[in-house]
Scaffold this motif. Sequence first.
Motif, PDB file in Angstrom:
ATOM      1  N   GLU A   1      -7.285  -2.372  -2.456  1.00  0.00           N
ATOM      2  CA  GLU A   1      -6.696  -1.433  -1.490  1.00  0.00           C
ATOM      3  C   GLU A   1      -5.789  -0.433  -2.208  1.00  0.00           C
ATOM      4  OE1 GLU A   1      -4.983  -3.156   2.119  1.00  0.00           O
ATOM      5  OE2 GLU A   1      -6.078  -4.999   1.730  1.00  0.00           O
TER       6      GLU A   1
ATOM      7  N   ASN B   1       0.839  -1.214   0.000  1.00  0.00           N
ATOM      8  CA  ASN B   1       0.000   0.000   0.000  1.00  0.00           C
ATOM      9  C   ASN B   1       0.870   1.259   0.000  1.00  0.00           C
ATOM     10  OD1 ASN B   1      -2.974  -0.534   0.052  1.00  0.00           O
ATOM     11  ND2 ASN B   1      -2.326  -1.932   1.681  1.00  0.00           N
TER      12      ASN B   1
ATOM     13  N   LEU C   1      -6.439  -6.908  -1.716  1.00  0.00           N
ATOM     14  CA  LEU C   1      -5.247  -6.040  -1.720  1.00  0.00           C
ATOM     15  C   LEU C   1      -5.179  -5.197  -3.000  1.00  0.00           C
ATOM     16  CD1 LEU C   1      -2.780  -5.355   0.051  1.00  0.00           C
ATOM     17  CD2 LEU C   1      -1.509  -7.119  -1.183  1.00  0.00           C
TER      18      LEU C   1
ATOM     19  N   GLY D   1      -1.181  -1.104   6.635  1.00  0.00           N
ATOM     20  CA  GLY D   1      -0.659  -2.401   7.049  1.00  0.00           C
ATOM     21  C   GLY D   1       0.158  -2.267   8.320  1.00  0.00           C
TER      22      GLY D   1
ATOM     23  N   MET E   1       0.329  -2.912  12.130  1.00  0.00           N
ATOM     24  CA  MET E   1      -0.370  -3.879  12.974  1.00  0.00           C
ATOM     25  C   MET E   1      -0.306  -3.545  14.464  1.00  0.00           C
ATOM     26  SD  MET E   1      -1.346  -5.418  10.416  1.00  0.00           S
ATOM     27  CE  MET E   1      -2.076  -7.023  10.600  1.00  0.00           C
TER      28      MET E   1
END
Length: 224
Positions: A175, A15, A172, A89, A91
Amino acid sequence: MALPIAVLVSGSGSNLQALIDRIEQGALDARIALVLSNKEGAYGLERARKHRLPHVCIPHADYPDRAEFDRAMIRAIRKAGGEAVVMAGFMRMITGEFLRAFPGKVINIHPALLPSFPGVHGPRDAADYGVAISGCTVHFVDEIMDHGPVIIQAAVPAYPEDDGQTLGGRILACEHRVLPQAVQWLATDRLRLEGRKVRVQPAPVPKAGEVPGALVNPPLELGF
Ligand code: GRF
């Protein structure tokens, strides 16, 4: 003036790459002031290196708690001149203190159609549940995980033979389309928050020589 953004990554950074590509194409009025990862080996940091972008690794395990880790991130982002934060992304949950440091300017991408399937295994949970449609969500971040107001969503089909990986791959690709669009709206101050609802302000009246997007059908795609 291009909005200076900090992009937070924990892994592959595809991304991040989508944002870099749109910026390099001249389609996105942002500049990456900092790529920040909480993980040493994150490939996102390598992407930053390749494109000569400022980058830093701040391992969360080096800090006693979430508050101290977030303060270290705030310091690094401010030092780099970042005014908005894109969690791509990333986390980790972030604190209210972090959000208050960049009010209204922290967004996240999640690989599911929220409020369904929040959490770290969105595509796998959706595939296991047997949904027929899934997708991705870009949203403003609040203190609850994968909860803030939705900016944009995109849907993809899900099939009985899907698992988290195949469905996740399909999501994805979506995205990579919607995150740069959301960042562009943020960068051009087009997003208005009305409670939980996000209104995207109409595109400005085109200047002489510009193509008026609203009159193009099928619509022009990002980058054209
Ligand atoms: C993406 O699905 C993102 O939404 C997520 O983690 C995945 C990794 O993305 N939460 P990236 O390649 O690191 O951008």
